[in-house]
Design an enzyme around this catalytic site. Sequence first.
Site, short mmCIF file in Angstrom:
data_model
loop_
_atom_site.label_atom_id
_atom_site.label_comp_id
_atom_site.label_asym_id
_atom_site.label_seq_id
_atom_site.Cartn_x
_atom_site.Cartn_y
_atom_site.Cartn_z
N LYS A 291 43.60 4.42 -10.66
CA LYS A 291 44.67 4.65 -9.67
C LYS A 291 44.37 3.90 -8.38
CE LYS A 291 48.08 6.36 -7.36
NZ LYS A 291 48.14 7.76 -6.95
N ASP A 310 49.55 8.40 -11.49
CA ASP A 310 48.93 9.73 -11.41
C ASP A 310 49.92 10.72 -12.01
OD1 ASP A 310 50.90 10.02 -9.54
OD2 ASP A 310 49.58 10.33 -7.84
#
Length: 406
Positions: A291, A310
């Site tokens: 991420k 996410d």
Amino acid sequence: MLQSNQFVASLTKLRIMKRKTSSQPASSTPPSSPHQSPHFPVKLNSIFDSKKPKNILKNSPAITTKASGEWVPLSIGKSELYLPLTFPTGQTFRWKETGPLQYTGVIGPHLVSLKQLENGDVGYHFHHTECEESARLALFDFLNLGISLSEIWEEFKVSDLRFCELASYLEGARVLRQDPLECLIQFLCSSNNNIGRITKMVNFLSSLGKYLGNVGGYDFHEFPEINRLAMVSETELREAGFGYRAKYIIGTVEALQSKPSGGLQWLAALRKLNLEEAVDALASLPGVGPKVAACIALFSLDQHHAIPVDTHVWQIATQYLIPELSGTRFTPKLCSRVADAFVCKYGKYAGWAQTLLFIAELPSQKAILPSRFCDAEKVKPAKSKERKKGAHNARSRSNVATARQE
């Protein structure tokens, strides 16, 4: 005064210039008003064959400097840049709101304020700079003004009715082109964190750099160089509230210093790699997961189709792009499935589309959007515990940083 062709040549040159040392800060009184590497697809070449959006700077009037104390217009409309949808949305944590529709921050050695003017244009004012021409070039580069946001969005609107409807309410949400080192360090701070703590940590690190001035009660500093960051111990960072992130920052700084070029050139060179290579390189640094790597790639490395995935982006994807996975438990292995879905839908600038869709899910924006956008989430009842839990999590998001976590 720079003509358009001179500007483009100068901007290209600026992108390879080394950071220069600035003089002592001047008075900073603002003018009066008038946040496991995923697999990214390698068989989507046809998606990237579309023409590059026009350079809006080539079509704008030549930039002129007004009298001292006045805002200098960028000569772009609100559809190209709307400050409240660009700065406080999790891309950067160094810019402060210093007035109504006014944001102040540091770009290299330059301290600048931006203000949304009454006519929709954006004006800028330099509080501290050694060279206004260099400062202007750095500002335009930082704002990614070589890319037409409105032209990209026109293509998105054709392929996505929901995007088309949202765009009419959320125009001007631009993706920034940040300094790679600043972006990297900021997103190391963002891992599993909230907006208040991220800002506090970034402020602490920024304060190690050269002081440039005070605007709106905030002190601003040039972001510290790698050698200065290396002088900070893990103990100092932990005492400043960094927690386990302290070891990642220390480890990343040491890893960058070990590079033949000292780190800065290594980071800059990632802009020339493809997305998968850039993400793999970033993931070799301590504390950089998929991420964080995608955020850095999108917001600083010209990887316009990077998708920071996410649970919140997963919810967007399963609701609108891959509904067949709705109710499925999100796992890291599905990151590539989400990224593929965004790229297949939006193409080479998929990360810019994802940014708008993400902003639309923030509580602050949902409050001003028509109710039909919120009601869309209630069309299908939950069919599993996972889906119920996902819906609950979506309702309970508290701030931008929640969705910019590792």
